[in-house]
Scaffold this motif. Sequence first.
Motif, PDB file in Angstrom:
ATOM      1  N   VAL A   2       0.980  -1.213   0.099  1.00 41.47           N
ATOM      2  CA  VAL A   2       0.102   0.120   0.062  1.00 41.47           C
ATOM      3  C   VAL A   2       1.124   1.096  -0.141  1.00 41.47           C
ATOM      4  O   VAL A   2       1.791   1.360   0.786  1.00 41.47           O
ATOM      5  CB  VAL A   2      -0.761   0.188   1.369  1.00 41.47           C
ATOM      6  N   ALA A   3       0.753   2.293  -0.988  1.00 48.54           N
ATOM      7  CA  ALA A   3       1.571   3.374  -1.057  1.00 48.54           C
ATOM      8  C   ALA A   3       0.549   4.593  -1.318  1.00 48.54           C
ATOM      9  O   ALA A   3      -0.544   4.555  -1.829  1.00 48.54           O
ATOM     10  CB  ALA A   3       2.456   3.144  -2.031  1.00 48.54           C
ATOM     11  N   GLU A   4       1.282   5.850  -1.137  1.00 48.69           N
ATOM     12  CA  GLU A   4       0.794   7.130  -1.363  1.00 48.69           C
ATOM     13  C   GLU A   4       1.379   7.633  -2.762  1.00 48.69           C
ATOM     14  O   GLU A   4       2.695   7.319  -2.778  1.00 48.69           O
ATOM     15  CB  GLU A   4       0.820   7.955  -0.389  1.00 48.69           C
ATOM     16  N   LEU A   5       0.630   7.808  -3.434  1.00 53.85           N
ATOM     17  CA  LEU A   5       1.386   8.739  -4.703  1.00 53.85           C
ATOM     18  C   LEU A   5       1.256  10.182  -4.597  1.00 53.85           C
ATOM     19  O   LEU A   5       0.371  10.784  -4.412  1.00 53.85           O
ATOM     20  CB  LEU A   5       0.441   8.147  -5.846  1.00 53.85           C
ATOM     21  N   LYS A   6       2.646  10.669  -4.593  1.00 54.18           N
ATOM     22  CA  LYS A   6       2.740  12.129  -4.141  1.00 54.18           C
ATOM     23  C   LYS A   6       3.883  12.621  -5.195  1.00 54.18           C
ATOM     24  O   LYS A   6       5.019  12.190  -5.167  1.00 54.18           O
ATOM     25  CB  LYS A   6       3.311  12.264  -2.926  1.00 54.18           C
ATOM     26  N   ARG A   7       3.499  13.586  -5.806  1.00 59.99           N
ATOM     27  CA  ARG A   7       4.423  14.299  -6.879  1.00 59.99           C
ATOM     28  C   ARG A   7       5.072  13.182  -7.885  1.00 59.99           C
ATOM     29  O   ARG A   7       6.200  13.495  -8.098  1.00 59.99           O
ATOM     30  CB  ARG A   7       5.276  15.070  -6.219  1.00 59.99           C
ATOM     31  N   GLY A   8       4.504  12.433  -8.125  1.00 63.34           N
ATOM     32  CA  GLY A   8       4.874  11.178  -8.867  1.00 63.34           C
ATOM     33  C   GLY A   8       5.677  10.138  -8.452  1.00 63.34           C
ATOM     34  O   GLY A   8       6.338   9.309  -9.100  1.00 63.34           O
ATOM     35  N   ARG A   9       5.634  10.193  -7.107  1.00 63.60           N
ATOM     36  CA  ARG A   9       6.463   9.064  -6.420  1.00 63.60           C
ATOM     37  C   ARG A   9       5.532   8.304  -5.318  1.00 63.60           C
ATOM     38  O   ARG A   9       4.795   8.856  -5.027  1.00 63.60           O
ATOM     39  CB  ARG A   9       7.528   9.695  -5.690  1.00 63.60           C
ATOM     40  N   LEU A  10       5.861   6.837  -5.434  1.00 60.65           N
ATOM     41  CA  LEU A  10       5.270   6.249  -4.486  1.00 60.65           C
ATOM     42  C   LEU A  10       5.907   6.149  -3.274  1.00 60.65           C
ATOM     43  O   LEU A  10       7.201   5.962  -3.056  1.00 60.65           O
ATOM     44  CB  LEU A  10       5.296   4.835  -5.072  1.00 60.65           C
ATOM     45  N   ILE A  11       5.209   6.391  -2.062  1.00 60.82           N
ATOM     46  CA  ILE A  11       5.599   6.317  -0.817  1.00 60.82           C
ATOM     47  C   ILE A  11       4.988   5.240  -0.014  1.00 60.82           C
ATOM     48  O   ILE A  11       3.695   5.292   0.380  1.00 60.82           O
ATOM     49  CB  ILE A  11       5.426   7.678   0.069  1.00 60.82           C
ATOM     50  N   PRO A  12       5.897   4.253   0.200  1.00 59.17           N
ATOM     51  CA  PRO A  12       5.251   2.915   0.974  1.00 59.17           C
ATOM     52  C   PRO A  12       4.653   3.309   2.237  1.00 59.17           C
ATOM     53  O   PRO A  12       5.154   3.964   3.092  1.00 59.17           O
ATOM     54  CB  PRO A  12       6.336   1.801   1.074  1.00 59.17           C
ATOM     55  N   LEU A  13       3.326   2.623   2.514  1.00 65.32           N
ATOM     56  CA  LEU A  13       2.647   3.026   3.921  1.00 65.32           C
ATOM     57  C   LEU A  13       2.730   1.635   4.450  1.00 65.32           C
ATOM     58  O   LEU A  13       2.667   1.627   5.651  1.00 65.32           O
ATOM     59  CB  LEU A  13       1.401   3.468   3.533  1.00 65.32           C
ATOM     60  N   HIS A  14       2.582   0.626   3.611  1.00 70.98           N
ATOM     61  CA  HIS A  14       2.383  -0.531   4.527  1.00 70.98           C
ATOM     62  C   HIS A  14       2.830  -1.873   3.443  1.00 70.98           C
ATOM     63  O   HIS A  14       2.542  -1.744   2.283  1.00 70.98           O
ATOM     64  CB  HIS A  14       0.985  -1.076   4.768  1.00 70.98           C
ATOM     65  N   GLU A  15       3.821  -3.071   3.853  1.00 74.01           N
ATOM     66  CA  GLU A  15       4.024  -4.103   3.086  1.00 74.01           C
ATOM     67  C   GLU A  15       3.836  -5.143   4.119  1.00 74.01           C
ATOM     68  O   GLU A  15       4.206  -5.159   5.158  1.00 74.01           O
ATOM     69  CB  GLU A  15       5.425  -3.600   2.711  1.00 74.01           C
ATOM     70  N   GLU A  16       3.477  -6.224   3.387  1.00 68.45           N
ATOM     71  CA  GLU A  16       2.993  -7.399   4.164  1.00 68.45           C
ATOM     72  C   GLU A  16       3.440  -8.638   3.073  1.00 68.45           C
ATOM     73  O   GLU A  16       3.122  -8.460   1.916  1.00 68.45           O
ATOM     74  CB  GLU A  16       1.540  -7.358   4.458  1.00 68.45           C
ATOM     75  N   ARG A  17       3.881  -9.764   3.745  1.00 69.08           N
ATOM     76  CA  ARG A  17       4.253 -10.970   2.792  1.00 69.08           C
ATOM     77  C   ARG A  17       3.589 -12.208   3.631  1.00 69.08           C
ATOM     78  O   ARG A  17       3.406 -12.369   5.013  1.00 69.08           O
ATOM     79  CB  ARG A  17       5.747 -10.893   2.770  1.00 69.08           C
ATOM     80  N   SER A  18       2.716 -12.982   2.710  1.00 70.88           N
ATOM     81  CA  SER A  18       2.355 -14.190   3.534  1.00 70.88           C
ATOM     82  C   SER A  18       2.901 -15.490   2.550  1.00 70.88           C
ATOM     83  O   SER A  18       2.696 -15.234   1.078  1.00 70.88           O
ATOM     84  CB  SER A  18       0.853 -14.293   3.322  1.00 70.88           C
ATOM     85  N   THR A  19       2.876 -16.634   3.200  1.00 69.42           N
ATOM     86  CA  THR A  19       3.314 -17.780   2.191  1.00 69.42           C
ATOM     87  C   THR A  19       1.957 -18.320   1.818  1.00 69.42           C
ATOM     88  O   THR A  19       0.933 -18.744   2.857  1.00 69.42           O
ATOM     89  CB  THR A  19       4.064 -18.947   3.257  1.00 69.42           C
TER      90      THR A  19
END
Length: 142
Positions: free
Chosen positions: A17-34
């Motif tokens: 999950v990321a926020e798009l600001k001024r053409g850049r992605l700023i990650p807000l949340h990352e999660e991984r699952s098997t």
Amino acid sequence: MRVAAIDLGTFSAILLVAELKRGRLIPLHEERSTVNLEYGTGSTLSSSGLRRAARTLRRFQRKLDDFQIDRGMIVATAAIRHASNRSNAVKLLNQVCDLPFKVLGTKSEAEYSARGALIGLPNTTPSSLVVDIGGGSSEFIL
């Protein structure tokens, strides 16, 4: 704008999950699952693997609800692309998460892998080599 992507691979699912600001992605949340989308008979995805994937997507959906995203997508790769029960798998998994679901072809998977690996790296050239080693496939992208 808040965006989300879920990469549903052979052995794992990844949520960003990321926020798009001024053409850049700023990650807000990352999660991984098997998920281990194992094959049963022949090239049919097993029901146990599909249940694990569905549970993961349900959990990711709850997280997406918390973030109130504007746009997103689920992309599936080799395991689903090659499955003889692909259409049933996509239908099942698409029911548990509100995001559009797309099964990537080999060329698209390689292109997205290369773009993701090279973004923000200094000194890349048009002849840079990216190797994406996945659970069900590996791509060499030049």
